[in-house]
Design an enzyme around this catalytic site. Structure first.
Site: not given
Length: 303
Positions: A38-39
């Site tokens: 994830a970012d």
């Protein structure tokens, strides 16, 4: 409040849709960024979708604190059930389902809607927000002929007025005949050119590029958290069906891929609908990954 098992089951489905991770990798100790990929943007989408599915509102501070799968589960099971703040979108009823995050939805005209549009399970998603008008061809033809007739009548009236005015001037001045001076009887020979074939000037080479520059506009430059807004424009050098990636960045940060893609129509035109509840000024653009070319940027203030 929902049980941890129920939250985990929904979280696995969301992570698979948003990040493309395997369900076996979504364990309580797995780190959302380091282990599942994830970012900052996809983390916001995961937190927002969790809130929608369980009818609660997760604040930006809560979402920023989601480091592991267990953190996300606790954020829902330990939520106090307080309503969302004014301006935030309300929870979606239980009979609503979310469209896939990574795969955009297209209507018959080739427009794309946001990757996380929510709609009733038995209701199709409506993406075309444009309203067009039309005029009956026979009515248009009548209007055109009416205008031509009006111009003809007006022209005849003006001509008559000018003729009467000129006649009055002649009569008032006493002029009954107008004579022109006689033409000369001896014609003057034209000079013989010394060079009957003058040199031609070199034809200039045109450097005009007929392809217009890419364009991008935002339907609104200020929206509330969770409110949808439309980006539209064109990349005229692209053919119909080319894929464009929506990108976003915050002040002082680099560009990140927003989880929405759109395909071009004839003339490289495109239109897509976005939303996010993360407040602050966000800058958007569209990227054609094959050529590396981008549209101009637009800024939208969230909140």
């Amino acid at each position: 409040m929902p049980t941890p098992e129920a939250v985990t089951q929904q979280l696995v489905d969301i992570v698979e849709r948003v990040l493309g991770s395997d369900a076996d990798d979504v364990v309580p100790t797995a780190k959302l960024k380091d282990d599942l990929g994830a970012d900052s943007l996809t983390l916001v989408e995961i937190g927002e979708e969790l809130g929608r599915r369980f009818g609660i509102y997760l604040t930006d501070e809560t979402i920023d604190g989601l480091h592991t799968v267990n953190d996300a589960v606790n954020a829902v099971t330990r939520h106090d059930g307080s309503p969302p703040p004014r301006g935030a979108h309300p929870p979606i009823p239980k009979n609503f389902v979310a469209a896939p995050f990574k795969e955009p939805v297209y209507n018959d005209d080739g427009y794309a809607v946001a990757a996380a549009v929510a709609a009733p399970s038995d209701t199709p998603i409506a993406a075309d927000h444009l309203v067009t008008g039309s005029i009956d061809p026979e009515e248009a033809e009548k209007r055109a002929w009416g205008a031509v007739k009006w111009l003809a009548v007006a022209g005849a009236a003006i001509g008559a007025i000018l003729a009467l005015g000129i006649s009055a001037v002649v009569n008032a001045s006493g002029m009954q005949d107008v004579s022109l001076p006689p033409l000369p009887t001896t014609a003057t020979a034209a000079p013989t050119p010394t060079d009957p074939t003058p040199p031609r000037s070199p034809t200039p080479t045109s450097t005009f590029d007929p392809t217009p520059d890419p364009t991008l506009t935002a339907e609104k430059t200020r929206v509330a958290p969770g409110e949808r807004f439309i980006l539209s424009g064109a990349m005229p050098e692209l053919d119909k069906g080319a894929t464009l990636q929506v990108q976003v960045r915050e002040a002082g940060q680099g560009w990140d891929d927003f989880p929405v893609q759109v395909k071009t129509r004839d003339g490289g035109e495109f239109k897509t609908e976005l939303y996010t509840s993360r407040t602050g000024e966000r800058e958007f653009r569209l990227l054609h990954e094959e050529t590396g070319k981008t549209t101009p940027t637009v800024k939208v203030q969230i909140g």
